[in-house]
Design a protein around this motif. Structure first.
Motif, mmCIF file in Angstrom:
data_model
loop_
_atom_site.group_PDB
_atom_site.id
_atom_site.type_symbol
_atom_site.label_atom_id
_atom_site.label_comp_id
_atom_site.label_asym_id
_atom_site.label_seq_id
_atom_site.Cartn_x
_atom_site.Cartn_y
_atom_site.Cartn_z
ATOM 1 N N ASP A 88 0.860 -1.188 0.000
ATOM 2 C CA ASP A 88 0.000 0.000 0.000
ATOM 3 C C ASP A 88 0.893 1.234 0.000
ATOM 4 O O ASP A 88 1.432 1.610 1.041
ATOM 5 N N PRO A 89 1.093 1.871 -1.162
ATOM 6 C CA PRO A 89 2.025 2.987 -1.277
ATOM 7 C C PRO A 89 1.768 4.150 -0.314
ATOM 8 O O PRO A 89 2.665 4.945 -0.061
ATOM 9 N N GLU A 90 0.581 4.230 0.255
ATOM 10 C CA GLU A 90 0.276 5.308 1.210
ATOM 11 C C GLU A 90 0.670 4.945 2.646
ATOM 12 O O GLU A 90 0.730 5.815 3.516
ATOM 13 N N ALA A 91 0.937 3.689 2.913
ATOM 14 C CA ALA A 91 1.253 3.242 4.274
ATOM 15 C C ALA A 91 2.637 3.727 4.689
ATOM 16 O O ALA A 91 3.634 3.448 4.030
ATOM 17 N N ALA A 92 2.691 4.462 5.789
ATOM 18 C CA ALA A 92 3.961 4.995 6.284
ATOM 19 C C ALA A 92 4.705 3.932 7.084
ATOM 20 O O ALA A 92 4.098 3.178 7.835
ATOM 21 N N PRO A 93 6.034 3.891 6.946
ATOM 22 C CA PRO A 93 6.817 2.947 7.748
ATOM 23 C C PRO A 93 6.808 3.360 9.214
ATOM 24 O O PRO A 93 6.594 4.526 9.538
ATOM 25 N N LYS A 94 7.028 2.393 10.095
ATOM 26 C CA LYS A 94 7.027 2.661 11.534
ATOM 27 C C LYS A 94 8.440 2.963 12.005
ATOM 28 O O LYS A 94 9.193 2.056 12.340
ATOM 29 N N ARG A 95 8.789 4.251 11.980
ATOM 30 C CA ARG A 95 10.083 4.696 12.487
ATOM 31 C C ARG A 95 9.996 6.191 12.793
ATOM 32 O O ARG A 95 9.265 6.919 12.138
ATOM 33 N N ALA A 96 10.747 6.616 13.782
ATOM 34 C CA ALA A 96 10.740 8.029 14.172
ATOM 35 C C ALA A 96 11.619 8.867 13.251
ATOM 36 O O ALA A 96 11.307 10.025 12.991
ATOM 37 N N ALA A 97 12.714 8.276 12.769
ATOM 38 C CA ALA A 97 13.653 9.052 11.960
ATOM 39 C C ALA A 97 14.524 8.129 11.124
ATOM 40 O O ALA A 97 14.635 6.936 11.393
ATOM 41 N N MET A 98 15.151 8.718 10.118
ATOM 42 C CA MET A 98 16.154 8.038 9.295
ATOM 43 C C MET A 98 17.480 8.775 9.503
ATOM 44 O O MET A 98 17.487 9.995 9.687
ATOM 45 N N TYR A 99 18.578 8.028 9.434
ATOM 46 C CA TYR A 99 19.899 8.606 9.694
ATOM 47 C C TYR A 99 20.867 8.255 8.573
ATOM 48 O O TYR A 99 20.815 7.163 8.018
ATOM 49 N N TRP A 100 21.766 9.196 8.295
ATOM 50 C CA TRP A 100 22.874 8.970 7.377
ATOM 51 C C TRP A 100 24.137 9.356 8.124
ATOM 52 O O TRP A 100 24.168 10.354 8.842
ATOM 53 N N HIS A 101 25.190 8.583 7.942
ATOM 54 C CA HIS A 101 26.449 8.851 8.639
ATOM 55 C C HIS A 101 27.577 8.728 7.628
ATOM 56 O O HIS A 101 27.735 7.686 6.989
ATOM 57 N N TYR A 102 28.345 9.796 7.465
ATOM 58 C CA TYR A 102 29.367 9.870 6.426
ATOM 59 C C TYR A 102 30.649 10.457 7.013
ATOM 60 O O TYR A 102 30.997 11.608 6.756
ATOM 61 N N PRO A 103 31.369 9.685 7.840
ATOM 62 C CA PRO A 103 32.566 10.208 8.506
ATOM 63 C C PRO A 103 33.810 10.090 7.622
ATOM 64 O O PRO A 103 34.390 9.023 7.485
ATOM 65 N N LEU A 104 34.209 11.174 7.027
ATOM 66 C CA LEU A 104 35.383 11.168 6.152
ATOM 67 C C LEU A 104 36.634 11.561 6.928
ATOM 68 O O LEU A 104 36.595 12.447 7.775
ATOM 69 N N GLU A 105 37.737 10.929 6.595
ATOM 70 C CA GLU A 105 39.019 11.280 7.205
ATOM 71 C C GLU A 105 39.707 12.396 6.428
ATOM 72 O O GLU A 105 40.612 13.045 6.913
ATOM 73 N N LYS A 106 39.279 12.608 5.178
ATOM 74 C CA LYS A 106 39.768 13.694 4.334
ATOM 75 C C LYS A 106 38.657 14.010 3.333
ATOM 76 O O LYS A 106 37.724 13.228 3.175
ATOM 77 N N PRO A 107 38.729 15.142 2.659
ATOM 78 C CA PRO A 107 37.649 15.493 1.733
ATOM 79 C C PRO A 107 37.462 14.437 0.641
ATOM 80 O O PRO A 107 38.423 13.845 0.167
ATOM 81 N N HIS A 108 36.222 14.202 0.252
ATOM 82 C CA HIS A 108 35.923 13.283 -0.835
ATOM 83 C C HIS A 108 36.336 13.945 -2.148
ATOM 84 O O HIS A 108 36.153 15.149 -2.317
ATOM 85 N N PHE A 109 36.854 13.165 -3.084
ATOM 86 C CA PHE A 109 37.336 13.754 -4.330
ATOM 87 C C PHE A 109 36.221 14.395 -5.154
ATOM 88 O O PHE A 109 36.482 15.219 -6.021
ATOM 89 N N LEU A 110 34.963 14.074 -4.860
ATOM 90 C CA LEU A 110 33.849 14.707 -5.557
ATOM 91 C C LEU A 110 33.288 15.905 -4.792
ATOM 92 O O LEU A 110 32.306 16.494 -5.209
ATOM 93 N N GLY A 111 33.897 16.242 -3.658
ATOM 94 C CA GLY A 111 33.467 17.428 -2.933
ATOM 95 C C GLY A 111 32.631 17.170 -1.706
ATOM 96 O O GLY A 111 32.216 18.111 -1.043
ATOM 97 N N GLY A 112 32.346 15.913 -1.387
ATOM 98 C CA GLY A 112 31.545 15.610 -0.205
ATOM 99 C C GLY A 112 32.256 16.002 1.078
ATOM 100 O O GLY A 112 33.476 15.959 1.160
ATOM 101 N N ARG A 113 31.470 16.402 2.057
ATOM 102 C CA ARG A 113 32.005 16.807 3.355
ATOM 103 C C ARG A 113 31.640 15.766 4.404
ATOM 104 O O ARG A 113 30.576 15.159 4.355
ATOM 105 N N SER A 114 32.508 15.612 5.367
ATOM 106 C CA SER A 114 32.278 14.687 6.466
ATOM 107 C C SER A 114 31.089 15.174 7.288
ATOM 108 O O SER A 114 31.059 16.334 7.712
#
Length: 195
Positions: A88-114
């Motif tokens: 059912d495309p209208e049914a919302a998933p059961k979660r409070a939040a979504m998280y992304w974690h991108y810990p870089l030790e140096k800048p990404h060659f495409l410009g991404g930031r940690s």
């Protein structure tokens, strides 16, 4: 069950992710919002579109539920089952939040930031690790992430940042710091095209 998806948005030197901001290696929607098509005849409705957010970590719990396999109780599941949304495309998933974690030790060659990001409903907060800068967006009214509301809405900014810090602590997610032997404090974190 046939699934078509991607792991990140398009690389901005060779494609456009418009109207989304950013691309591969970035935490803006152009870097993390990807296509997802699921075909499961007799189970998923054909030709329907869902606006419910999901992440690739949701595939494992979804496929377990779809096949009737119980997860190993010793195993931590990072995602949630999207089976109800598939059906059912209208049914919302059961979660409070979504998280992304991108810990870089140096800048990404495409410009991404940690950094890291949290999305709760239509609210999204991005934290950049190298300078602690916070950006807050309402994706419902600002899909292109042009209007940083962090200064205008300090309460919402603090609420989402606290939730992200709690998640990072609970998951023991590493952040590049001087305690990390590979951390490069001299690295300059600059997205491509900026001086």
């Amino acid at each position: 069950i046939i699934i078509f998806t991607s792991d990140n948005g398009g690389e901005t030197n060779v494609t456009s992710n418009a109207p989304l901001r950013g691309g591969k290696s970035q935490l803006y929607e152009g870097g993390i919002r990807v296509p997802l098509i699921v075909r499961w005849p007799g189970e998923t409705p054909a030709g329907k579109v869902s606006s419910q957010p999901t992440a690739n970590v949701d595939f494992y719990p979804t496929l377990l539920k779809a096949t009737g396999i119980a997860p190993d109780k010793k195993q931590t599941l990072d995602g949630v089952s999207m089976l109800n949304t598939w059906r059912d495309p209208e049914a919302a998933p059961k979660r409070a939040a979504m998280y992304w974690h991108y810990p870089l030790e140096k800048p990404h060659f495409l410009g991404g930031r940690s950094g890291g990001a949290i999305r709760s409903g239509s609210w999204k907060l991005i934290e950049f690790f190298e300078d602690g800068m916070l950006e807050l967006y309402n994706l419902q009214s600002d899909l292109s992430e042009k209007n940083n509301l962090a200064q205008k809405m300090p309460g919402k900014t603090k609420e989402l940042h606290a939730a992200m810090l709690k998640w990072r602590t609970a998951t023991k997610a590493p952040v590049p710091t001087e305690k990390n032997p590979r951390y490069d404090p001299k690295a300059v974190f600059k997205p491509r095209g900026r001086k």
